[in-house]
Design a protein around this motif. Sequence first.
Motif, PDB file in Angstrom:
ATOM      1  N   LYS A 192      71.911  19.567  44.935  1.00  0.00           N
ATOM      2  CA  LYS A 192      72.303  19.097  45.843  1.00  0.00           C
ATOM      3  C   LYS A 192      71.910  19.799  47.456  1.00  0.00           C
ATOM      4  O   LYS A 192      72.292  18.157  48.450  1.00  0.00           O
ATOM      5  N   LYS A 193      71.057  20.008  47.476  1.00  0.00           N
ATOM      6  CA  LYS A 193      70.582  21.152  48.866  1.00  0.00           C
ATOM      7  C   LYS A 193      69.115  19.633  48.884  1.00  0.00           C
ATOM      8  O   LYS A 193      69.556  19.613  50.391  1.00  0.00           O
ATOM      9  N   ALA A 194      68.555  19.695  47.792  1.00  0.00           N
ATOM     10  CA  ALA A 194      67.008  18.469  48.653  1.00  0.00           C
ATOM     11  C   ALA A 194      68.065  16.888  48.614  1.00  0.00           C
ATOM     12  O   ALA A 194      67.473  16.925  49.555  1.00  0.00           O
ATOM     13  N   LEU A 195      68.695  16.937  47.940  1.00  0.00           N
ATOM     14  CA  LEU A 195      69.604  15.271  48.266  1.00  0.00           C
ATOM     15  C   LEU A 195      70.131  15.451  50.076  1.00  0.00           C
ATOM     16  O   LEU A 195      69.783  14.201  50.189  1.00  0.00           O
ATOM     17  N   GLU A 196      70.693  16.720  49.880  1.00  0.00           N
ATOM     18  CA  GLU A 196      71.218  16.783  51.819  1.00  0.00           C
ATOM     19  C   GLU A 196      69.710  16.531  52.116  1.00  0.00           C
ATOM     20  O   GLU A 196      70.035  15.735  53.791  1.00  0.00           O
ATOM     21  N   LYS A 197      68.774  16.455  52.420  1.00  0.00           N
ATOM     22  CA  LYS A 197      67.836  17.477  53.710  1.00  0.00           C
ATOM     23  C   LYS A 197      66.794  15.748  52.892  1.00  0.00           C
ATOM     24  O   LYS A 197      65.888  15.563  53.837  1.00  0.00           O
ATOM     25  N   GLY A 198      67.119  14.861  51.812  1.00  0.00           N
ATOM     26  CA  GLY A 198      66.246  13.955  52.053  1.00  0.00           C
ATOM     27  C   GLY A 198      65.691  13.901  50.727  1.00  0.00           C
ATOM     28  O   GLY A 198      64.507  12.592  51.290  1.00  0.00           O
ATOM     29  N   ILE A 199      65.617  14.492  49.982  1.00  0.00           N
ATOM     30  CA  ILE A 199      64.079  14.819  48.950  1.00  0.00           C
ATOM     31  C   ILE A 199      65.158  14.408  47.588  1.00  0.00           C
ATOM     32  O   ILE A 199      66.107  15.463  47.160  1.00  0.00           O
ATOM     33  N   ASP A 200      64.564  13.441  47.601  1.00  0.00           N
ATOM     34  CA  ASP A 200      64.698  12.332  45.974  1.00  0.00           C
ATOM     35  C   ASP A 200      64.058  12.912  44.278  1.00  0.00           C
ATOM     36  O   ASP A 200      64.109  12.387  43.287  1.00  0.00           O
ATOM     37  N   LYS A 201      62.204  12.939  44.906  1.00  0.00           N
ATOM     38  CA  LYS A 201      61.649  13.116  43.827  1.00  0.00           C
ATOM     39  C   LYS A 201      60.981  14.279  44.280  1.00  0.00           C
ATOM     40  O   LYS A 201      60.285  14.645  45.606  1.00  0.00           O
ATOM     41  N   VAL A 202      60.519  15.167  43.380  1.00  0.00           N
ATOM     42  CA  VAL A 202      59.988  16.159  42.773  1.00  0.00           C
ATOM     43  C   VAL A 202      58.500  16.006  41.770  1.00  0.00           C
ATOM     44  O   VAL A 202      58.764  15.331  40.943  1.00  0.00           O
ATOM     45  N   VAL A 203      57.884  17.500  41.339  1.00  0.00           N
ATOM     46  CA  VAL A 203      57.497  17.238  40.230  1.00  0.00           C
ATOM     47  C   VAL A 203      57.605  19.095  40.430  1.00  0.00           C
ATOM     48  O   VAL A 203      57.814  20.011  41.007  1.00  0.00           O
TER      49      VAL A 203
END
Length: 122
Positions: free
Chosen positions: A85-96
């Motif tokens: 949720k926090k990552a999507l709020e910051k605009g991060i949708d792809k991670v390793v």
Amino acid sequence: MIKKLDRDAARQKKHMRIRKRVKGTEERPRLCVFRSLNHIYAQVVNDVTGRTLVAASSLDGEFKAANVSGGNIEGAKKVGELIAKKALEKGIDKVVFDRGGYIYHGRIAALAEAAREAGLQF
């Protein structure tokens, strides 16, 4: 005489081997996980700049409001949802995903699956 490594030293050795290959970039930052006996921590890191972009743990206020223990699978699922949720709020949708030298099982797998279900891609 052969010296036997303790569990944490063996995990750290595995983690170093993993970290040689897993790098977080600006486009795909690294989702790293640490677990202790009673808590679980996750953070999204850009390794190029060395900055933590997003962090969540079983010590956060949002987590404590859910009244779940951090030392079990339910707690790991909740932390996975929070980090996504926090990552999507910051605009991060792809991670390793960096499992931190832990076996992909139990709390680590639960956190990863919950983050995937909440919208992170890895």
